[in-house]
Motif scaffolding. Structure first.
Motif, short mmCIF file in Angstrom:
data_model
loop_
_atom_site.label_atom_id
_atom_site.label_comp_id
_atom_site.label_asym_id
_atom_site.label_seq_id
_atom_site.Cartn_x
_atom_site.Cartn_y
_atom_site.Cartn_z
N SER B 338 0.85 -1.20 0.00
CA SER B 338 0.00 0.00 0.00
C SER B 338 0.88 1.24 0.00
O SER B 338 1.64 1.48 0.94
CB SER B 338 -0.88 0.00 1.26
OG SER B 338 -1.21 1.33 1.63
N GLY B 339 0.77 2.02 -1.08
CA GLY B 339 1.55 3.26 -1.14
C GLY B 339 1.23 4.17 0.02
O GLY B 339 2.11 4.83 0.57
N GLY B 340 -0.04 4.20 0.43
CA GLY B 340 -0.45 5.08 1.52
C GLY B 340 0.28 4.77 2.81
O GLY B 340 0.73 5.68 3.51
N VAL B 341 0.43 3.50 3.10
CA VAL B 341 1.15 3.14 4.33
C VAL B 341 2.61 3.57 4.22
O VAL B 341 3.22 3.99 5.21
CB VAL B 341 1.02 1.63 4.61
CG1 VAL B 341 1.99 1.19 5.70
CG2 VAL B 341 -0.41 1.30 5.02
N GLY B 342 3.16 3.51 3.01
CA GLY B 342 4.53 4.00 2.82
C GLY B 342 4.63 5.47 3.17
O GLY B 342 5.61 5.90 3.80
N VAL B 343 3.62 6.24 2.81
CA VAL B 343 3.65 7.67 3.12
C VAL B 343 3.54 7.88 4.64
O VAL B 343 4.25 8.70 5.22
CB VAL B 343 2.52 8.43 2.41
CG1 VAL B 343 2.68 9.93 2.63
CG2 VAL B 343 2.53 8.14 0.92
N ALA B 346 6.85 7.16 6.07
CA ALA B 346 7.84 8.20 5.74
C ALA B 346 7.62 9.44 6.60
O ALA B 346 8.57 10.04 7.12
CB ALA B 346 7.77 8.54 4.25
N PHE B 373 4.68 -1.81 -12.31
CA PHE B 373 4.08 -0.56 -11.85
C PHE B 373 4.33 -0.31 -10.36
O PHE B 373 3.69 0.54 -9.74
CB PHE B 373 2.58 -0.54 -12.18
CG PHE B 373 2.34 -0.59 -13.65
CD1 PHE B 373 2.90 0.37 -14.49
CD2 PHE B 373 1.62 -1.63 -14.22
CE1 PHE B 373 2.70 0.32 -15.86
CE2 PHE B 373 1.42 -1.69 -15.59
CZ PHE B 373 1.97 -0.72 -16.41
N SER B 375 6.46 1.06 -7.12
CA SER B 375 7.28 2.23 -6.86
C SER B 375 8.50 1.72 -6.11
O SER B 375 8.38 1.15 -5.03
CB SER B 375 6.46 3.21 -6.01
OG SER B 375 7.28 4.25 -5.56
N THR B 377 11.60 3.15 -5.22
CA THR B 377 12.64 3.94 -4.54
C THR B 377 12.77 3.48 -3.08
O THR B 377 13.62 2.69 -2.76
CB THR B 377 12.31 5.45 -4.58
OG1 THR B 377 10.96 5.63 -4.19
CG2 THR B 377 12.49 6.00 -5.98
N PRO B 379 9.90 4.42 0.40
CA PRO B 379 9.25 3.11 0.55
C PRO B 379 9.03 2.41 -0.79
O PRO B 379 8.70 3.05 -1.78
CB PRO B 379 7.91 3.46 1.19
CG PRO B 379 8.06 4.81 1.78
CD PRO B 379 9.09 5.51 0.97
N ASP B 381 6.70 0.37 -2.90
CA ASP B 381 5.27 0.05 -2.99
C ASP B 381 5.13 -1.11 -3.97
O ASP B 381 5.25 -0.92 -5.18
CB ASP B 381 4.51 1.30 -3.46
CG ASP B 381 3.04 1.03 -3.71
OD1 ASP B 381 2.57 -0.09 -3.42
OD2 ASP B 381 2.36 1.96 -4.19
N PHE B 412 5.19 -3.90 5.75
CA PHE B 412 3.75 -3.81 6.03
C PHE B 412 3.07 -4.89 5.22
O PHE B 412 3.31 -5.04 4.03
CB PHE B 412 3.21 -2.43 5.65
CG PHE B 412 1.71 -2.32 5.82
CD1 PHE B 412 1.15 -2.22 7.09
CD2 PHE B 412 0.86 -2.34 4.72
CE1 PHE B 412 -0.23 -2.14 7.26
CE2 PHE B 412 -0.52 -2.25 4.87
CZ PHE B 412 -1.06 -2.15 6.15
N ALA B 414 -0.53 -5.63 5.59
CA ALA B 414 -1.99 -5.50 5.64
C ALA B 414 -2.62 -6.63 6.47
O ALA B 414 -2.13 -6.92 7.56
CB ALA B 414 -2.57 -5.45 4.23
#
Lengths: 728, 728
Positions: B338-343, B346, B373, B375, B377, B379, B381, B412, B414
């Motif tokens: 989940s990209g959101g959890v990465g944010v 961070a 697709f 991400s 870097t 975090p 994703d 993470f 989930a």
């Protein structure tokens, strides 16, 4: 979500906002999405664990009262329901079409749904804006088709929505496969499906029960603001949990939040990207995250939305609000058999704005009569004696509840909650007191087994296992209550007579004139072309004075001897004229000299900075801070979108950490804050009047005095100029 | 505990510290308490739920390897053990005597235990210092008896101790009746039995396993410092959780904490009473809570103890440290579907000092090859695609672990932990990577069922359900690791040649002399008795100068025209002399005039305040802050007990929030911090040399320059003077 950087697309029934002049935007009606009676699932699957199978399985299992139409040309029956080869084959329009087909086939389905007069479309499919430019274009095409047809669009790339009260589960979120929770009064609005789904489980474990869930996906059509606005008017929803990465139109978000505020919905918001690392992670996640976090923060605070930084805190807040009304104030009573826990609660209370009023002496005496060595002020330490004899605890509890000076009561009960038998010894008294005091917020902190937790919750008592976490949550609820009690922010008309800024660069002198016309008080000044004129002007202005050379050719006036300060009398003024002219002639031969600018030196006062910047999401934003190191080194500034009410402005001023310096610290005079607030309001109206032409304004310093205050210098940058120089 | 205000009583084998000159205190040996082989319980009960029954029941149930002797004249057998009518009847001395009789009978038992050569006495009984003055006197008598006999005393009014590794449960804490946890490596030291007992359960629920537990009760004999000092050398203990309300002798506490630090024990401290409300609650709980919280805070920080404000945070820290070694640094890698959890991770990382280094491009490419697709870097994703196919997640995890630039990795996952079957799909890879990278800290955040949690922990992986809480804990561990890496604080000799302050009030001039002799640089000055002398002196000192009248009779020199600033040349000096003498003669006729004091005006620089105050617990404490509003309005000051090393001093300077102003903010010169640090060291040595005579010193301002710096004014207050005027 991946479309933050795309152009705003108006949603059906709404008006796109492009200028701050528009007073209110019409928000779309989400009934077709959340109150749908007829739902078609295109790409329906017989497998209840496939994306096209889950919504059908969830609705069948939980008794959706409407009708579900599986669309799949290769099947006749799906999960026991008759399947249809196409939307048209249903024979009548449906409220909602769920699209669960490959990304490449979505457009075709959308065209079909529009042709069949669907009222709303939910696109689960991914492969759009979150992937690449082509995907972004494809989703914009689809959004445009829907907008033109007046069809509400959710997604693409979203995990869907649910309305638990109607058992409408138009979602493929996997969290539901571990058991669907009974319906409650907490809604989730999320820009991340994964976080929404995880939150459902995590907050569910904490005891939160949900009314609605909306994951907004790529937001090609409706967005977070639309979801909040609809829930603001939903009677089944008391709390709205919002996971927010950003938005396209900050003014619509603000409007939605204000609508929720007006209806006293509790908003608990996890807005990410506050840090540089977080913003970078968000940018890599969503493509582009626009808007300054500080402005989001200011707007959330203005709208009485509670900003959290962890999912657990979010769950705690929603849990507490879903069980109990907000406390009426910030006065907390604490009862505990452990003095140490009382100290923890008192320390924590101080950090979150709660006070612990002392019990009146007669009540203290009553407590001392029950347990002589108790500490009866507040926190009330009933001592370990009450662990052996719970009736003593009950009697002290009764005394505590009899005091009318508390808004909340926190009872710490150590390990009592580990045993039903022990809990039975206090519960009748506790529940009776709770019922008799419906206006109180009551929380119990104990390590509890599930049966104990359940009884507490059913009796409107909030359960915690950590005393500091309990206290912090009560403090947050009290702050929210105070926010609601302060009333809705004053309505401010965004309509300002439009102002066209002059062409060419705006000199300090023009800036001053423009702002003065809009009501910003400036220190008086005069222009003189000769030494004699300077002397005459100085008599009008009063001493001491400052003199500055006036020349379009000289930028750094001090460096060339073009400035003289503290001129105390006519003679000094004449001397200064002579000295400035000589120095400038020597240092800048050939510069056009238009005379000198004279202004009185303002004695004392506090230097402030008043400004306007342009935020890509919220438009013109007013900034306030103290001058010098406070803005430049400590970044002690506050923001608020323009226009401001006087109340807004005063709130901004009171939010700076350096506030004591304005209130007369160290024996100095307090500053006339009303005057500063009026200048901020005037500045905000100026910014709105300028519209898109304005990039920024900086009034630095603005000197606040005991009575009144003056702007001394001002800089206005037009957007065109800022663009030429690569921004400001 | 209730004896904070009592006189320090030396514990057996220890030397009471009454002056800072003593270098190190000998701490008592607690072996008789924690390694006891023979334990007598006086007041033993057959009822395993009575206070005198619980320790016997707990030890029998858990297989204590030593011998327990129930003492009860009315029984022959207690809980299956032979009972004795008295201690003497045992026939040989025992290591430990537990006293569980009524308060009034305690003294008798203590005398008996001493007569029977017991090595240590634990008094459960209450009714002492926590009740009233008589109780306080009684406990002091008992403490004195024990001290004279060289018997270690714990309590009274304490719930006891345990050593889980030896199944020695000399405690009546009720938390144990819900099941005793297997032994671990975390110790609890607590001044509140109730909090210790609750923490046992709460942290136990979180997965913490304990080595020792010590509740210190009223601390008539041994105290928290003794407990920490012993545990600092205990090989079975990795983490020490401390609940602290205060202590009598701060220097012994500091010494114990430094011993723990030297042995790299992690101290997690909940020190209460930080707020006014908390301090008030603590005072009502413990009778009196001495010492400034800010000083405790400084000492905890100096000793690399981690201060927390909630029990949960304490549990998280202990949990993590008990499972994993500290990370080597602050570089965090995050993997999440989940990209959101990465944010969220961070953002949280930024708040707790963690950095998220980008993966090198070749590794990013490897990840993109696995999931196009994603991400890649950091975090990382992995996208929802890896939820359906966990092998993709595993492959990306392998890439992440292959990078050597991380100190910690947070995964993470989930809702994966909700199912053993799902967890099985990643666990082999995860555990293999964990084993292959023993130097890494590895944490997994998922909603997990107990079987999954257990497997994670057994494999040295820290488990969390909230991603921000996981990140914050990792950040705290990294900060602790950095603290240990910075090495032990420099040893500072507390031995200073004793200094006797002059009798009578200490004038500014004497203060200056005393401090200058101890190495504080002062702005140069000269005394002149005539105008001519003033002119001569000014030539030596250099211009511009300040001139001040010198008179023991004039306190407020400016008010009577006795001060002239910015004297630029000899002529101005002579004029100033004349003017001051005239003005003083007029305003203060009859005042004894001793001449004038001349000193150069220091141009530029930053004003600071250097001070010493006397803390009732820690003795002389050095204070540092910036001048003006920073100290007075923003309370931006740091403290540290004297004496200081240069390293301590520099650390104090670097802790103020206004530090940027010393480092050359806004284009100004940075201040010579080395010079300021040396002045603080010199001041601290002066304070130690003065011993008990000194109440306070204030050097205000101390002007820091680009090179060097000068004290301008100084005030020294003696303790006797402060007492006369009711304190300072």
């Amino acid at each position: 979500m991946n479309t933050l950087a795309t152009q705003p697309i108006s949603t059906p029934g709404s008006t796109a906002l492009s200028s701050p002049q528009t007073l209110t935007a019409k928000m779309p009606d989400l009934d077709a999405l959340l109150h749908a009676q007829t739902i078609a699932v295109v790409g329906a699957s017989s497998d209840p664990r496939k994306i096209g199978g889950r919504p059908i399985a969830y609705m069948l299992a939980n008794g959706f009262a409407g009708k579900v139409f599986p669309i799949n040309p290769t099947q006749t029956t799906i999960q026991g329901l008759p399947a249809y080869p196409s939307l048209a084959a249903i024979g009548h329009p449906v409220d909602q079409v769920i699209v669960a087909v490959a990304g490449s086939k979505v457009k075709e389905v959308v065209l079909d749904a529009i042709a069949q007069s669907a009222r709303c479309i939910i696109i689960f499919s991914s492969g759009f804006g979150e992937i690449d430019e082509a995907g972004k274009q494809a989703q914009e095409d689809i959004a445009q088709l829907c907008a033109q047809a007046g069809v509400l669009l959710l997604g693409p790339n979203c995990i869907g929505v649910f309305n638990a009260r109607r058992a409408m589960y138009s979602t493929f979120m996997t969290a539901l496969e571990h058991g669907i929770l009974p319906a409650g009064n907490v809604a989730i609005v999320t820009q991340s499906g994964a976080i929404g789904s995880y939150l459902y489980g995590l907050a569910g474990d904490r005891g939160v029960r949900f009314s609605h869930f909306l994951a907004t996906g790529n937001e090609a059509g409706m967005d977070v603001a639309d979801a909040i606005a609809w829930l603001a008017n939903d009677p089944d929803t008391r709390v709205i949990m919002v996971y927010l990465e950003g938005c396209r139109d900050g003014r619509r978000l603000r409007q939605a939040l204000l609508a929720a505020r007006a209806n006293r919905k509790v908003i608990v918001a996890l807005k990410v990207g506050a840090s540089e690392q977080g913003a970078a992670a968000a940018a890599s996640h969503t493509g582009s995250l626009a808007g300054s976090d500080a402005i989001y923060d200011a707007v959330l605070s203005e709208c009485n939305a509670w900003r959290v930084s962890t999912l657990e805190e979010m769950a705690d807040m929603a849990y507490a609000c879903s069980i109990s009304a907000l406390p009426k104030g910030n006065r907390l009573g604490v009862i505990t058999p452990s003095g140490g826990v009382g100290v923890i609660a008192a320390d924590t209370a101080s950090g979150c704005g709660l006070t612990l009023p002392e019990l009146p002496m007669p009540l203290q005496q009553q407590i001392k009569e029950i347990v002589p060595f108790s500490s009866a002020t507040n926190p009330v330490d009933t001592t370990a004696q009450t662990l052996g004899d719970r009736t003593l605890f009950n009697r002290i509890m009764r005394v505590l509840f009899s005091y009318e000076g508390f808004d909340s009561i926190l009872s710490f009960n150590a390990n009592l909650g580990q045993s039903d038998a022990e809990f039975d010894k206090i519960k009748d008294e506790l529940f009776a007191l709770r019922r008799a005091n419906p206006e109180l917020l009551v929380a119990v902190c104990t390590r509890a087994i599930p049966s104990v937790v359940k009884q507490l919750e059913e009796n409107g008592i909030i359960y915690f296992s950590d005393p500091a976490r309990a206290t912090n949550t009560i403090g947050a609820l009290a702050q929210l209550a105070a926010g609601f009690a302060a009333g809705q922010p004053q309505a401010v008309s965004r309509k300002q007579p439009a102002l066209t800024l002059p062409t060419g660069p705006i000199t300090e002198y023009i800036a001053r004139d423009l702002l003065a016309q809009h009501g910003i008080p400036f220190v008086p000044q005069a222009i003189a072309q000769t030494g004699e004129e300077a002397v005459q002007a100085s008599a009008r202005l009063g001493f001491p004075l400052a003199m500055k050379v006036l020349s379009p050719d000289i930028l750094h006036k001090s460096d060339v001897g073009g400035v003289r300060l503290n001129l105390a009398d006519a003679e000094s003024v004449m001397d200064a004229w002579t000295a400035i002219m000589a120095s400038v002639a020597q240092n800048c031969p050939g510069a056009a000299i238009e005379g000198v600018l004279l202004s009185p030196m303002v004695a004392g006062g506090v230097e402030m900075v008043l400004g306007v910047t342009r935020d890509p999401v919220f438009g013109p934003v007013v900034m306030f801070g103290l001058g010098g190191v406070f803005v430049e080194v400590f970044k002690d500034v506050t923001f608020r979108p323009a226009p401001l009410s006087s109340h807004d402005a005063m709130h901004m001023i009171r939010q700076v950490r350096a506030l004591p310096l304005l209130e007369g610290a160290r024996g100095s005079d307090p500053v006339d804050l009303e005057c500063v607030a009026q200048a901020l309001v005037a500045l905000s109206e100026f910014a709105v009047a300028c519209g898109d032409e304005l990039e920024s304004v900086e009034i630095n310093p603005f000197i606040g005095l005991k009575s009144g205050g003056y702007a001394v210098d001002a800089l206005i940058v037009k957007r065109a100029d800022a663009a030429q120089t690569g921004g400001h």
